[in-house]
Design an enzyme around this catalytic site. Sequence first.
Site, mmCIF file in Angstrom:
data_model
loop_
_atom_site.group_PDB
_atom_site.id
_atom_site.type_symbol
_atom_site.label_atom_id
_atom_site.label_comp_id
_atom_site.label_asym_id
_atom_site.label_seq_id
_atom_site.Cartn_x
_atom_site.Cartn_y
_atom_site.Cartn_z
ATOM 1 C CG HIS A 85 0.530 10.311 6.660
ATOM 2 N ND1 HIS A 85 -0.486 9.700 6.144
ATOM 3 C CD2 HIS A 85 0.312 11.735 6.839
ATOM 4 C CE1 HIS A 85 -1.346 10.506 5.548
ATOM 5 N NE2 HIS A 85 -0.840 11.834 5.726
ATOM 6 C CG HIS A 133 -0.469 8.832 1.932
ATOM 7 N ND1 HIS A 133 -1.248 7.581 1.907
ATOM 8 C CD2 HIS A 133 -0.234 8.711 3.060
ATOM 9 C CE1 HIS A 133 -1.582 6.926 3.021
ATOM 10 N NE2 HIS A 133 -0.909 7.765 3.788
ATOM 11 C CB THR A 138 -5.877 8.017 5.456
ATOM 12 O OG1 THR A 138 -4.573 7.541 5.508
ATOM 13 C CG2 THR A 138 -5.761 9.445 6.257
ATOM 14 C CB THR A 139 -5.189 2.764 5.262
ATOM 15 O OG1 THR A 139 -4.574 2.655 6.665
ATOM 16 C CG2 THR A 139 -4.210 3.614 4.424
ATOM 17 C CG HIS A 166 -1.843 -1.235 1.167
ATOM 18 N ND1 HIS A 166 -2.702 -1.590 0.250
ATOM 19 C CD2 HIS A 166 -1.742 -2.189 2.076
ATOM 20 C CE1 HIS A 166 -3.379 -2.753 0.585
ATOM 21 N NE2 HIS A 166 -3.041 -2.905 1.706
ATOM 22 C CG HIS A 172 2.920 5.704 5.857
ATOM 23 N ND1 HIS A 172 2.457 5.748 7.406
ATOM 24 C CD2 HIS A 172 1.815 6.386 5.310
ATOM 25 C CE1 HIS A 172 1.407 6.240 7.595
ATOM 26 N NE2 HIS A 172 1.075 6.537 6.180
HETATM 27 ZN ZN LIG Z 1 -0.712 7.766 6.149
#
Ligand SMILES: [Zn+2]
Length: 259
Positions: A142, A125, A208-209, A98, A123
């Site tokens: 993040h 995005h 957000t996941t 992801h 991580h």
């Molecule tokens: Zn994130």
Amino acid sequence: MNLINKKWCKNILVFVTFLIGLITIPSVQTFAGEGTPDWGYGGAANPTQWAELSHDFALCELGRDQSPINIVSAVKEKPTPIFFNYKPTPLVVVNNGHTLQVNYAPGSTITINGEKYTLLQFHFHTPSEHTIGGKAAAMELHLVHRNDAGQLSVVGIMMKEGAANRLINEIWKYIPAVGETKTVSRTINAATFLPKTKTYFSYPGSLTTPPCSEGVRWNVLVEPITVSKEEISIFQKLYQVNARPIQPVNGRVIELHSK
Ligand SMILES: [Zn+2]
């Protein structure tokens, strides 16, 4: 072997291949392993479908305090600074299917309002998940923290296209294959990412996941950091888009903390 037997063998082979297909295709496409439904950003498992994939993901649709959001206006509160106390960590890069994630060794913390949270991992995005005044950045970092009570506090940093980022450059050298982890015999420090000005927006939100759990304190820094076009394209070759669309604010108060 005569012709009839050959034909019979071929038919059996086709049937067995069909059976294997029946058994393996759903397990590969629907499940990432250990019964966790696989979710994504495009196709049948895109963000609008997350809640349909599992009862555990119900909040992705029913939650009222979801993230990310578009930050349009904020209330200027008595400033509550974030005290960063990040230490070097051995570089451990995870490609989890992801995003690219760097796991952090225990001992690095932020303190907000006297509450201490330990940095667990960071991580990326693309594009940014939060938008400020309707504008997205090329990427968003993040930094995920947790306190002793198990509450999460995430620091979000916008990454706009510009000068190369030396820490990103370093991390991108050690990208593992999907599902794998690479441990490198060198250390990095997440403090390298922090912009000069620590002015930030805060609001109550969610992961957000999936499972989109709420009760997450979000802290989105106003000042972006830069990342080069090449660095962005290296990430986007792995993850073209891995950002959840913005969610309704639903009357939540967004606070601006500046000196
Ligand atoms: Zn994130």
